[in-house]
Write a protein that holds these residues in place. Structure first.
Motif, PDB file in Angstrom:
ATOM      1  N   GLU A  80       0.865  -1.176   0.000  1.00  0.00           N
ATOM      2  CA  GLU A  80       0.000   0.000   0.000  1.00  0.00           C
ATOM      3  C   GLU A  80       0.905   1.230   0.000  1.00  0.00           C
ATOM      4  O   GLU A  80       1.973   1.225   0.605  1.00  0.00           O
ATOM      5  CB  GLU A  80      -0.903  -0.022   1.241  1.00  0.00           C
ATOM      6  CG  GLU A  80      -2.141   0.850   1.134  1.00  0.00           C
ATOM      7  CD  GLU A  80      -1.834   2.314   1.362  1.00  0.00           C
ATOM      8  OE1 GLU A  80      -2.422   3.150   0.656  1.00  0.00           O
ATOM      9  OE2 GLU A  80      -0.994   2.620   2.242  1.00  0.00           O
ATOM     10  N   GLY A 106      -4.437   2.845  -1.176  1.00  0.00           N
ATOM     11  CA  GLY A 106      -5.631   2.298  -0.540  1.00  0.00           C
ATOM     12  C   GLY A 106      -6.120   3.263   0.515  1.00  0.00           C
ATOM     13  O   GLY A 106      -5.550   4.334   0.711  1.00  0.00           O
ATOM     14  N   GLU A 107      -7.156   2.875   1.235  1.00  0.00           N
ATOM     15  CA  GLU A 107      -7.702   3.757   2.259  1.00  0.00           C
ATOM     16  C   GLU A 107      -7.780   3.096   3.624  1.00  0.00           C
ATOM     17  O   GLU A 107      -7.993   3.774   4.617  1.00  0.00           O
ATOM     18  CB  GLU A 107      -9.103   4.231   1.864  1.00  0.00           C
ATOM     19  CG  GLU A 107      -9.117   5.121   0.629  1.00  0.00           C
ATOM     20  CD  GLU A 107     -10.508   5.614   0.307  1.00  0.00           C
ATOM     21  OE1 GLU A 107     -11.451   5.149   0.965  1.00  0.00           O
ATOM     22  OE2 GLU A 107     -10.634   6.464  -0.584  1.00  0.00           O
ATOM     23  N   SER A 108      -7.608   1.816   3.699  1.00  0.00           N
ATOM     24  CA  SER A 108      -7.813   1.140   4.981  1.00  0.00           C
ATOM     25  C   SER A 108      -6.678   0.183   5.313  1.00  0.00           C
ATOM     26  O   SER A 108      -6.855  -0.763   6.057  1.00  0.00           O
ATOM     27  CB  SER A 108      -9.129   0.356   4.946  1.00  0.00           C
ATOM     28  OG  SER A 108      -9.081  -0.640   3.936  1.00  0.00           O
ATOM     29  N   PRO A 111      -4.351  -2.352  -0.115  1.00  0.00           N
ATOM     30  CA  PRO A 111      -4.579  -1.902  -1.491  1.00  0.00           C
ATOM     31  C   PRO A 111      -5.832  -2.582  -2.021  1.00  0.00           C
ATOM     32  O   PRO A 111      -6.104  -3.741  -1.687  1.00  0.00           O
ATOM     33  CB  PRO A 111      -3.322  -2.376  -2.226  1.00  0.00           C
ATOM     34  CG  PRO A 111      -2.771  -3.480  -1.391  1.00  0.00           C
ATOM     35  CD  PRO A 111      -3.138  -3.165   0.025  1.00  0.00           C
ATOM     36  N   PRO A 112      -6.646  -1.904  -2.816  1.00  0.00           N
ATOM     37  CA  PRO A 112      -7.879  -2.522  -3.321  1.00  0.00           C
ATOM     38  C   PRO A 112      -7.598  -3.861  -4.004  1.00  0.00           C
ATOM     39  O   PRO A 112      -6.651  -3.986  -4.782  1.00  0.00           O
ATOM     40  CB  PRO A 112      -8.411  -1.499  -4.316  1.00  0.00           C
ATOM     41  CG  PRO A 112      -7.847  -0.200  -3.854  1.00  0.00           C
ATOM     42  CD  PRO A 112      -6.489  -0.520  -3.309  1.00  0.00           C
ATOM     43  N   ALA A 113      -8.411  -4.846  -3.687  1.00  0.00           N
ATOM     44  CA  ALA A 113      -8.190  -6.186  -4.229  1.00  0.00           C
ATOM     45  C   ALA A 113      -8.169  -6.179  -5.754  1.00  0.00           C
ATOM     46  O   ALA A 113      -7.385  -6.913  -6.374  1.00  0.00           O
ATOM     47  CB  ALA A 113      -9.270  -7.139  -3.715  1.00  0.00           C
ATOM     48  N   ALA A 114      -9.007  -5.355  -6.367  1.00  0.00           N
ATOM     49  CA  ALA A 114      -9.039  -5.297  -7.834  1.00  0.00           C
ATOM     50  C   ALA A 114      -7.715  -4.799  -8.396  1.00  0.00           C
ATOM     51  O   ALA A 114      -7.252  -5.279  -9.447  1.00  0.00           O
ATOM     52  CB  ALA A 114     -10.179  -4.391  -8.298  1.00  0.00           C
ATOM     53  N   GLU A 115      -7.085  -3.853  -7.696  1.00  0.00           N
ATOM     54  CA  GLU A 115      -5.795  -3.337  -8.149  1.00  0.00           C
ATOM     55  C   GLU A 115      -4.692  -4.361  -7.938  1.00  0.00           C
ATOM     56  O   GLU A 115      -3.765  -4.484  -8.746  1.00  0.00           O
ATOM     57  CB  GLU A 115      -5.461  -2.035  -7.418  1.00  0.00           C
ATOM     58  CG  GLU A 115      -6.377  -0.878  -7.740  1.00  0.00           C
ATOM     59  CD  GLU A 115      -6.321  -0.537  -9.226  1.00  0.00           C
ATOM     60  OE1 GLU A 115      -5.213  -0.553  -9.808  1.00  0.00           O
ATOM     61  OE2 GLU A 115      -7.388  -0.269  -9.816  1.00  0.00           O
ATOM     62  N   ALA A 145      -8.378  -2.608   8.114  1.00  0.00           N
ATOM     63  CA  ALA A 145      -8.784  -3.232   6.854  1.00  0.00           C
ATOM     64  C   ALA A 145      -9.953  -4.182   7.102  1.00  0.00           C
ATOM     65  O   ALA A 145      -9.999  -4.881   8.118  1.00  0.00           O
ATOM     66  CB  ALA A 145      -7.607  -3.987   6.242  1.00  0.00           C
ATOM     67  N   GLU A 149     -12.113  -7.564   2.429  1.00  0.00           N
ATOM     68  CA  GLU A 149     -11.081  -7.106   1.499  1.00  0.00           C
ATOM     69  C   GLU A 149      -9.805  -7.930   1.657  1.00  0.00           C
ATOM     70  O   GLU A 149      -9.162  -8.307   0.677  1.00  0.00           O
ATOM     71  CB  GLU A 149     -10.787  -5.621   1.725  1.00  0.00           C
ATOM     72  CG  GLU A 149      -9.911  -4.979   0.660  1.00  0.00           C
ATOM     73  CD  GLU A 149     -10.632  -4.732  -0.652  1.00  0.00           C
ATOM     74  OE1 GLU A 149     -10.019  -4.172  -1.583  1.00  0.00           O
ATOM     75  OE2 GLU A 149     -11.814  -5.122  -0.779  1.00  0.00           O
ATOM     76  N   HIS A 152     -10.314 -11.276   0.044  1.00  0.00           N
ATOM     77  CA  HIS A 152     -10.282 -11.163  -1.413  1.00  0.00           C
ATOM     78  C   HIS A 152      -8.838 -11.076  -1.910  1.00  0.00           C
ATOM     79  O   HIS A 152      -8.444 -11.773  -2.855  1.00  0.00           O
ATOM     80  CB  HIS A 152     -11.081  -9.928  -1.845  1.00  0.00           C
ATOM     81  CG  HIS A 152     -11.341  -9.854  -3.304  1.00  0.00           C
ATOM     82  ND1 HIS A 152     -12.068  -8.835  -3.889  1.00  0.00           N
ATOM     83  CD2 HIS A 152     -10.951 -10.656  -4.343  1.00  0.00           C
ATOM     84  CE1 HIS A 152     -12.121  -9.028  -5.189  1.00  0.00           C
ATOM     85  NE2 HIS A 152     -11.442 -10.112  -5.493  1.00  0.00           N
TER      86      HIS A 152
END
Length: 353
Positions: A80, A106-108, A111-115, A145, A149, A152
Motif C-alpha cells: 500500500e 488504498g484507504e484502509s 490496497p484494493p483487491a481489484a488493483e 482493513a 477485502e 479477497h
C-alpha cells in the motif's frame, strides 16, 4: 502531570511484568533456546492461528526478514502506498532484499483487491512474490482493513502462487475494533508480525508467525540481520504477561482516542473527523490554521507531548499508561492552547460540519 501522546511505544512495564521479568530464566536463547522464549513463541503462534512463532527485536526486523525469506533479488512486492514497510523502514526492502515495490493507494491499510489482481495479472504471476498488508494502518490514523477485502486479496494472491504478509504491529487493536479473534484476521495472510511494545505494553520485541518451514527459514535471516538474542528470558516473560488479557486496555485506548478526536473536532471541524477514529491513533490536520511549532511547544509546556509529522499535521496516540485524568488534562490543554494559537478562520468554523 505528564501526558505522553507521541506513541504507544512509550508505555512502561506493569508491576506484573516486572515481577515476571525478575523471575525469568536466563538461558542463552541463541545457543540452547530458552523455555520462556519458547512459551512466548508458542503463545503467539496460537493466537495468530499459525504453526510457529519467532521472537524478534522489532517489527521492522520481522518485516525485512519476511521479505528476505519470501523473495530473491530482482523480485517485486505489492505494498500500500503509505504502508510502514514502504515509507518508514528506511528502504530496507531495496537496500537489503533488492526488491522493487509496486505501491498501490488504498484507504484502509489494504490496497484494493481489484488493483492487486490487476498487478498480478500484468505480471502473469512472474516476478511478484509477496503482497504486504497493514492493519491497523499507522499513516491513515489506525484504520482497520475489512476482513472481506483481506480475504479477497489473499484469495487472488494465493491463486497466483504469491504469498501475503501482514504487518500487524497493532493487530490486537484491529481485533478489538472488529470484535473478532486475532486469528480471524491473520488467517488471511501467510505470515504476520505484531508488536509487543506498542498497545500491549511490553518493553521490547515483536513476534513473527507463520508456517514451521517459513519460521525456520526466517530465523536464519534474523540471525543474518543481527537479531539472534541471547539472555532474553526477562523480555519474553514481559511479553507473556502482555498477551494474557490485553483487550480491556485496548478498548479503553480506543474510547480515549475518540474523546481526543471529538475535542479537536469541536475546536476545529477541519482538524479531524471523529467517526474516522476507530482505534488508538488520532491524526489531526491543522495546516494553515495554526503555528505548528507554537502549538506543539505550548502543549509541551502544559505537560502534553504530541507527535508532529509535518507542518500542521500531528499524531496523538492513546495507550494503557494514560488514564481518564490524563485524557482530561490533555483535553483541557488542547482547548487552552487552541485558544492561544488557533486563528480566526478556524474559530469561525466551530460547530460547522
Amino acid at each position: 502531570m505528564l501526558v505522553d501522546l507521541r506513541s504507544d511505544t512509550v508505555t512502561q512495564p506493569s508491576a506484573a511484568m516486572l515481577r515476571a521479568m525478575s523471575d525469568a530464566s536466563l538461558r542463552d536463547n541463541a545457543r540452547d533456546g530458552d523455555p520462556t522464549v519458547a512459551s512466548l513463541e508458542e503463545k503467539a503462534a496460537g493466537l495468530t492461528g499459525k504453526d510457529a512463532g519467532l521472537f524478534v527485536p522489532s517489527g521492522t526486523m520481522g518485516n525485512i526478514a519476511t521479505i528476505l525469506t519470501r523473495t530473491r533479488s530482482g523480485d517485486r512486492i505489492v505494498v500500500e502506498s503509505r504502508a510502514h514497510i514502504y515509507r518508514s523502514e528506511h528502504g530496507g526492502y531495496a537496500e537489503l532484499a533488492r526488491v522493487e515495490p509496486i505501491p498501490i493507494e488504498g484507504e484502509s491499510g489494504a490496497p484494493p483487491a481489484a488493483e492487486v489482481k490487476r498487478s498480478l495479472d500484468a505480471e502473469c504471476g512472474g516476478s511478484i512474490r509477496l503482497v504486504c498488508l497493514e492493519t491497523t494502518h499507522n499513516a491513515y490514523g489506525g484504520v482497520v482493513a475489512s476482513l472481506a477485502e483481506m480475504e479477497h486479496i489473499y484469495r487472488e494472491a494465493s491463486s497466483g502462487g504469491v504469498s501475503v504478509h501482514l504487518d500487524g504491529a497493532r493487530v490486537f487493536n484491529a481485533s478489538v475494533h472488529l470484535g473478532c479473534p486475532v486469528a480471524a484476521i491473520t488467517k488471511h495472510a501467510d505470515s504476520v508480525v505484531f508488536s509487543l511494545s506498542k498497545g500491549l505494553g511490553a518493553p521490547v520485541g515483536s513476534l513473527l508467525c507463520g508456517s514451521r518451514e517459513f519460521i525456520s527459514a526466517a530465523r536464519q535471516r534474523v540471525k543474518m540481520l543481527g537479531g539472534a538474542m541471547r539472555q532474553i528470558g526477562p523480555l519474553a516473560a514481559a511479553g507473556l504477561i502482555a498477551l494474557e488479557d490485553p483487550f480491556e486496555f485496548l478498548e479503553n485506548d480506543h474510547r480515549t482516542a475518540r474523546r481526543l478526536a471529538e475535542c479537536m473536532a469541536a475546536l476545529d471541524p477541519l482538524a479531524v473527523e471523529p467517526a474516522s477514529v476507530v482505534t488508538n491513533i488520532v491524526n489531526i490536520d491543522l495546516a494553515d490554521r495554526v503555528d505548528a511549532g507554537a502549538f506543539e511547544a505550548r502543549l509541551r509546556e502544559r505537560g502534553v507531548l504530541i507527535g508532529r509529522r509535518s507542518n500542521g499535521l500531528f499524531r496523538l496516540v492513546t495507550h494503557r499508561d494514560i488514564g481518564e485524568a490524563g485524557i482530561d488534562h490533555a483535553i483541557r490543554s488542547l482547548e487552552a492552547v487552541w485558544a492561544e494559537t488557533g486563528n480566526s478562520r478556524s474559530a469561525s468554523l466551530r460547530g460547522v460540519h
